[in-house]
Structures are given as structure tokens and as C-alpha cells.
Design a protein around this motif. Sequence first.
Motif, PDB file in Angstrom:
ATOM      1  N   SER A 184       0.813  -1.221   0.000  1.00  9.18           N
ATOM      2  CA  SER A 184       0.000   0.000   0.000  1.00  9.18           C
ATOM      3  C   SER A 184       0.851   1.278   0.000  1.00  9.18           C
ATOM      4  CB  SER A 184      -0.958  -0.005   1.190  1.00  9.18           C
ATOM      5  OG  SER A 184      -1.830  -1.119   1.073  1.00  9.18           O
ATOM      6  N   GLY A 185       1.972   1.251   0.700  1.00  7.48           N
ATOM      7  CA  GLY A 185       2.859   2.415   0.691  1.00  7.48           C
ATOM      8  C   GLY A 185       3.429   2.659  -0.702  1.00  7.48           C
ATOM      9  N   ALA A 186       3.754   1.583  -1.399  1.00 12.21           N
ATOM     10  CA  ALA A 186       4.309   1.697  -2.758  1.00 12.21           C
ATOM     11  C   ALA A 186       3.285   2.340  -3.694  1.00 12.21           C
ATOM     12  CB  ALA A 186       4.718   0.324  -3.281  1.00 12.21           C
ATOM     13  N   VAL A 187       2.030   1.930  -3.548  1.00  9.95           N
ATOM     14  CA  VAL A 187       0.975   2.480  -4.398  1.00  9.95           C
ATOM     15  C   VAL A 187       0.770   3.967  -4.086  1.00  9.95           C
ATOM     16  CG1 VAL A 187      -1.502   2.393  -4.916  1.00  9.95           C
ATOM     17  CG2 VAL A 187      -0.184   0.269  -4.692  1.00  9.95           C
ATOM     18  N   LEU A 188       0.699   4.290  -2.802  1.00  5.88           N
ATOM     19  CA  LEU A 188       0.494   5.685  -2.400  1.00  5.88           C
ATOM     20  C   LEU A 188       1.632   6.564  -2.934  1.00  5.88           C
ATOM     21  CD1 LEU A 188      -1.096   7.770  -0.744  1.00  5.88           C
ATOM     22  CD2 LEU A 188       0.310   7.157   1.240  1.00  5.88           C
ATOM     23  N   ASN A 189       2.855   6.103  -2.739  1.00  3.17           N
ATOM     24  CA  ASN A 189       4.009   6.893  -3.153  1.00  3.17           C
ATOM     25  C   ASN A 189       4.069   7.072  -4.670  1.00  3.17           C
ATOM     26  OD1 ASN A 189       6.771   8.083  -2.697  1.00  3.17           O
ATOM     27  ND2 ASN A 189       7.266   6.378  -4.043  1.00  3.17           N
ATOM     28  N   ALA A 190       3.848   5.982  -5.412  1.00  4.69           N
ATOM     29  CA  ALA A 190       3.966   6.057  -6.878  1.00  4.69           C
ATOM     30  C   ALA A 190       2.860   6.932  -7.458  1.00  4.69           C
ATOM     31  CB  ALA A 190       3.906   4.654  -7.480  1.00  4.69           C
ATOM     32  N   ALA A 191       1.640   6.759  -6.956  1.00  8.32           N
ATOM     33  CA  ALA A 191       0.527   7.570  -7.472  1.00  8.32           C
ATOM     34  C   ALA A 191       0.803   9.045  -7.206  1.00  8.32           C
ATOM     35  CB  ALA A 191      -0.786   7.129  -6.809  1.00  8.32           C
ATOM     36  N   ASN A 192       1.297   9.341  -6.006  1.00 11.85           N
ATOM     37  CA  ASN A 192       1.597  10.738  -5.677  1.00 11.85           C
ATOM     38  C   ASN A 192       2.748  11.286  -6.531  1.00 11.85           C
ATOM     39  OD1 ASN A 192       1.582  13.227  -3.999  1.00 11.85           O
ATOM     40  ND2 ASN A 192       3.566  12.442  -3.367  1.00 11.85           N
ATOM     41  N   GLU A 193       3.806  10.491  -6.701  1.00  7.77           N
ATOM     42  CA  GLU A 193       4.927  10.957  -7.533  1.00  7.77           C
ATOM     43  C   GLU A 193       4.460  11.297  -8.939  1.00  7.77           C
ATOM     44  OE1 GLU A 193       8.847   8.616  -5.740  1.00  7.77           O
ATOM     45  OE2 GLU A 193       8.652   8.728  -7.906  1.00  7.77           O
TER      46      GLU A 193
END
Length: 383
Positions: free
Chosen positions: A319-328
Motif C-alpha cells: 500500500s505504501g508503494a501504491v500511495l508513493n507512486a501515485a503521488n509521484e
Amino acid sequence: MHKRVAILGSTGSIGRSALEVVAALRDEIRIVGLAARQEWRLLAEQARRFNVEYVAIADERHRDNLRSQCPEQTHMLAGAGGLVELIERCEPRFVLAAVVGAAGLPATLAAVERGIDVGLANKESLVVAGAVLMPLVQRSGAALIPVDSEHSAIFQALQAGRREDVRRIHLTASGGPFREWPRERLAEVTLGDALNHPTWSMGPKVTIDSATMMNKALEIVEAHWLFGLSAEQINVLIHPESIVHSMVEFCDGSLIAQLGTPDMRTPIQYALTYPRRVPGIAEPLDWTTPRVLHFEPPDLGRFGALRLGYEAARRGGVSGAVLNAANEAAVERFRAGAIPFARIVEVTEQVFERHVPIPQPTLEELLARDAWARQEVERCIAR
Ligand code: MG
């Protein structure tokens, strides 16, 4: 004996500050490796100034330019694998991981795998891959020392008591430049407004993340992995003066805080010299004039990013990976003028809500979700 140090991301905001710190600590620290993405001119200048053994440039197109400007005896590495190779070849005792974004991950993993102590200025390594990185830290015995000012404060405050006696932590947040703007005005925020942080001087990505509060959301996830805390044990407090860098609350109600001027050189130096402390170049707080410190709970309705941070910490896994990538990806589109400021968090949330959690992912699964989230952002914006 000098401590052999490599700095990954030496031309960025943290990297440049780190070299200022090192310049004042030349009796203790020797820079053996420097790496950057593409700013070859500055990288070459740094290589000359610190007479480093190895430099790496991730963008291969600048290989020849860099070579022509570097000292003859400096070994040069180029390309996507250059950062990992640098760690293998220059044998540092300490790596400062300060590459912006998820691009810093492979080199961080490579250092930890070798049992090399890492000063982590790259929060994405933990946000994206905490599920893989933390077990590796435990196995290899490498120390992971946070450089993010809030996490450095927590790391320092934790030394006042036993881990099992920690009730919760309080991560402070300045609230960014739009804390007092009426909500309807947030639609008109320009890139210039978002890059104008009231208290901290930082790189552009993290400054925009501070304006949306996504930076604090990512820091919730970072703290969850780094200190083994549940989402419920992490509280965010708005503290506009940025003097209290964070606090640990123990089970007896005692709060231990770390305070100082908002200057990244302090946590950078602490990571470089830990567990020692040495006189530094950052200005101490001035107590000769009256000073008032404010604290207030954040408005979760106004800062939707925070809710996403808690949710990512709760779910763990990918979930952290998804949050970070979407935000980037959303921040990139905002910087390119493709979406307005207020859409950054909206788009990120839409993508985050659609992802399927994996509790114990492999690195490949994490990277696949990262790529998926970036594509979803494009789809979302195109719609
Ligand atoms: Mg921070």
C-alpha cells in the motif's frame, strides 16, 4: 581514522547540505563516493573539491562530460546500475541515501544487504519497500539512521526510554504554505505558490508534498516501518514554527521532544556522526527573544492526504508503494501543468482506493504495483 562515506544524490538539496556538514568535519569523514542523476557539472565540482575515489551518474548521456571535468584518478560509473556498483566498489562504512523518489531504492537495498550503515534521507525506500527493507536490516545488522528531521527527532527521543514503554509518537508538521488559505482558494494554487515553503528550505518534490501534506502522509508510513509502530500509535500535530521536530510519548505520559532550528544540516550531521555528537555548523536556537510555539490537531477533512497515509500504514504490504507512486506521478503532472494543485491528492486517492493489497510482497510485486499506480494516474487524468 576517517569514516568512509558515500553520498547518493549529492547534487540535491540534502546532498549539498551533507557536503557542507562534511566540509566542516574533514578530520572525521572522508567522502569516497558521490552519485547523482544528471547534474554532471556540480557532481564533477564536488568530486574535485572532496577528491573522491568514485563518482556515478545515473543518466548515461552525461558520461563524457563528467569524465572531462573529473580528476584523473577518480573512477567513473554511469547508467542505471551505477549507484549499486558504486556501493560495491568504494567500500563505504556509511551511505547517505539522498536520491529523490523511488529511484533510490536499489542502492539503499544494496547497502543494507552488505551490512553497511545507511543514513536514510530517502523516505521512499521505506514507504515503498518497508516490507522488504526492514527484514533485510534485521538480517544484515546494518543500522538504519533516519535523516528526515521528524524521524531523526523520534530516533533521538527514543533513547530516553525502553521501546516497550512507548505509548505513541507525535510527528510535527508545519502545515505548509496553505494552512490558513480558505479551501476554495486551493483550486487556484500555482506551482510558484506550492514551491514557497514557510519554514523549511527543501527540494521541489518534497516542498510540493508539504503543501498537500502528502509529505506527512508518507512520513506516517515511514515511521510505521522504521519504529515498528501501528497507525494508531502515530499522531500528527500541526506546529507552524517547525522548532519541535517530533516527540515520543511514553506510557507514563512523559513526552520527550527534540527541538532546534529548522535546518536539515542538524539531522544530517547526527546521522553521520551517530552515536557521537560534535559541534556543528547549524545555528543554535536563539533564546534571547520571546518565542511562542503553537500546536494544533490537523483538519483531516482539509488534508485528505493524511487519511491516505494512515490507511497505507494500516494495510502495510504494497500500500505504501501504491500511495508513493501515485503521488509521484500526480506531482509530476502538476509540475508539467497538466493538472491543478487540488487534483494531486484527488487523483492519488482514486488510484489508491483501487489497489488490491498484498500483505507480504516480494520486491518484484512492490515494483509491479509501483508501475501499475503510475499508469493508473495517467488513465485517471486522461478520463
Ligand atoms: Mg520530514
